[in-house]
Design a protein around this motif. Structure first.
Motif, short mmCIF file in Angstrom:
data_model
loop_
_atom_site.label_atom_id
_atom_site.label_comp_id
_atom_site.label_asym_id
_atom_site.label_seq_id
_atom_site.Cartn_x
_atom_site.Cartn_y
_atom_site.Cartn_z
N MET A 158 0.81 -1.22 0.00
CA MET A 158 0.00 0.00 0.00
C MET A 158 0.85 1.27 0.00
O MET A 158 0.49 2.27 -0.63
CB MET A 158 -0.94 0.00 1.21
CG MET A 158 -1.97 -1.11 1.18
SD MET A 158 -2.97 -1.08 -0.35
CE MET A 158 -3.75 0.53 -0.21
N ALA A 159 1.98 1.24 0.72
CA ALA A 159 2.84 2.42 0.75
C ALA A 159 3.39 2.75 -0.64
O ALA A 159 3.38 3.91 -1.08
CB ALA A 159 3.99 2.21 1.74
N MET A 160 3.84 1.71 -1.35
CA MET A 160 4.35 1.94 -2.70
C MET A 160 3.23 2.32 -3.67
O MET A 160 3.43 3.13 -4.57
CB MET A 160 5.08 0.69 -3.20
CG MET A 160 6.36 0.36 -2.46
SD MET A 160 7.54 1.74 -2.46
CE MET A 160 7.72 2.03 -4.21
N LYS A 161 2.03 1.74 -3.48
CA LYS A 161 0.91 2.08 -4.34
C LYS A 161 0.51 3.55 -4.18
O LYS A 161 0.19 4.24 -5.14
CB LYS A 161 -0.27 1.17 -4.06
CG LYS A 161 -0.07 -0.27 -4.52
CD LYS A 161 -1.23 -1.17 -4.11
CE LYS A 161 -2.52 -0.79 -4.78
NZ LYS A 161 -3.61 -1.72 -4.47
N ASN A 162 0.53 4.03 -2.93
CA ASN A 162 0.23 5.45 -2.70
C ASN A 162 1.28 6.35 -3.33
O ASN A 162 0.97 7.44 -3.83
CB ASN A 162 0.12 5.73 -1.21
CG ASN A 162 -1.09 5.06 -0.57
OD1 ASN A 162 -2.09 4.80 -1.24
ND2 ASN A 162 -1.00 4.75 0.71
#
Length: 419
Positions: free
Chosen positions: A372-376
């Motif tokens: 999720m961190a990389m997707k954001n």
């Protein structure tokens, strides 16, 4: 020869068109952290009100002394020092407070450094024989370079092909005896990708193409950079104040030395320098390489075969990457990132997937779906393509790709003939 110029003497004509700035404060002194209100009046050379955007810097001259006469300003550079070859001491002196004495000093400066000598016959001969440093700009752009062997030797009479599916350009040229080639007057819009391929004698593909680039501008030290005025009394006063404060621990505290040690990050020189969007090692859900990249006609074929849960389709004339996992609740376009640069143009995405990036040029592909961190950071589920630099790319010959290029070339010839 009569009327032949021998020299010229530069004269400075002072114009009365400078802005007249006047600052006024409502109080003569202020307390610590008290708001300060300054009124600024700007007038042109005729004394009429003027307007503009101004920046203000406040300096305590008791701690940082400044000599306005010694400063190098935009005004002094544009009107004075840029037209003189020698060093000018205190350039702003001639503009700070113009008086009769200053004007005489300015005229003496012109007498000293404002003379230019001419040997007219030599000047005319040199001008006639000199070639322009930059060619006259024409319509379109020029693409030139050199065809070399893998040992960096020129390949004479090489066949060079330039292709761009997006711009509908397909041209062929023959290199000279030094391997040099040039495509003249090519019309391309912004951000158009093109491919340049070459073949040596007997259709040898073990060659590389080196494209010409603009030379970098050389930046040197200006002869009129600001002088450094060392005021030892001020420096000693600051040091003395710091020492007393350190003894009483009232205004300044000295910390012990802190040593920071680190290891240099290894950089793979075969990888193209990456942009702002990056995926750290271990943060991707899937990382793949293409050891058999020569078997793929296009990059989309290798991606379709190697990556799980994706589908590459053609929709409304554009090629797209779809995420087919059940958790996505239907098809979702994946974000495409090439060497750290997010690709948003549908034309450029299609060009990358079907032609401009060869599978043999790809070092690795990283996929992010669950982090999720990389997707954001990346703007959603993404595919990052990392390519090799030109020197590390291995030439690969594929008969199907070559025949496809020949068919495109023939189609382009028919299209242009019809036009």
């Amino acid at each position: 020869m009569k009327g032949e110029p021998l020299n010229e003497r530069v004269a400075f004509i002072r114009g009365e068109d400078q802005l007249q700035l006047k600052l006024e404060s409502t109080k003569a002194s202020y307390k610590s952290r008290e708001p300060v209100k300054i009124n600024l009046q700007a007038q042109n050379g005729e004394g009429k009100p003027s307007f503009g955007n101004f920046s203000v810097t406040v300096v305590d001259e008791t701690k940082v002394p400044a000599d306005e006469d010694s400063e190098t300003t935009i005004l002094s550079h544009l009107l004075l020092t840029s037209d003189l070859k020698g060093y000018v001491e205190q350039p702003n002196y001639y503009f700070n407070q113009p008086t009769d004495e200053v004007n005489r000093a300015l005229d003496n400066l012109m007498l000293t450094q404002g003379y230019r000598r001419y040997v007219w016959k030599e000047e005319v001969a040199a001008t006639a024989a000199a070639k322009p440093q930059f060619a006259v700009e024409g319509l379109g752009i020029d693409i030139s370079g050199q065809v070399q062997t893998l040992n960096k030797k020129p390949v004479p009479n090489a066949s060079v092909m330039l292709m761009s599916l997006q711009a509908r350009v397909n041209k062929v040229a023959t290199a000279d005896s030094m391997g040099r080639f040039k495509f003249d007057g090519i019309f391309m819009t912004d951000s158009v990708k093109f491919t340049v391929q070459a073949r040596g004698n007997k259709n040898n593909d073990r060659v590389k193409v080196i494209l010409d680039s603009l030379p970098k501008a050389k930046v040197g030290i200006s002869k009129n950079k600001a002088d450094f005025a060392r005021n030892s009394a001020i420096i000693e006063q600051i040091i003395a104040k710091g020492g007393k404060a350190a003894q009483g621990l009232s205004a300044m505290q000295y910390l012990k030395q802190v040593d920071i040690k680190t290891t240099k990050t290894s950089v793979d020189r075969d990888i193209t320098p990456q942009g702002m969007f990056r995926i750290p090692e271990g943060s991707a859900d899937q990382t793949v390489t293409f050891p058999e990249a020569a078997d793929c006609n296009t990059l989309s074929m290798c991606l379709q075969a190697k990556l799980q849960g994706i589908d590459i389709i053609s929709e409304m004339g554009y090629t797209k990457i779809k995420d087919m996992r059940p958790s996505t609740k239907g098809e979702t376009d994946l974000v495409l990132i090439l060497d750290g640069r997010k690709i948003t143009s549908p034309d450029e995405i299609s060009e990358i997937l079907v032609g401009s990036i060869l599978p043999t040029d790809v070092a690795k592909v990283m996929v992010v779906r669950s982090n999720m961190a990389m997707k954001n950071l990346l703007g959603g589920s993404a595919i990052m393509i990392i390519t090799r630099v030109g020197a590390a790319r291995k030439p690969a010959y594929n008969k199907r790709s070559y025949r496809r290029a020949q068919r495109l070339q023939q189609s382009a010839r028919v299209l242009f003939a019809a036009i």
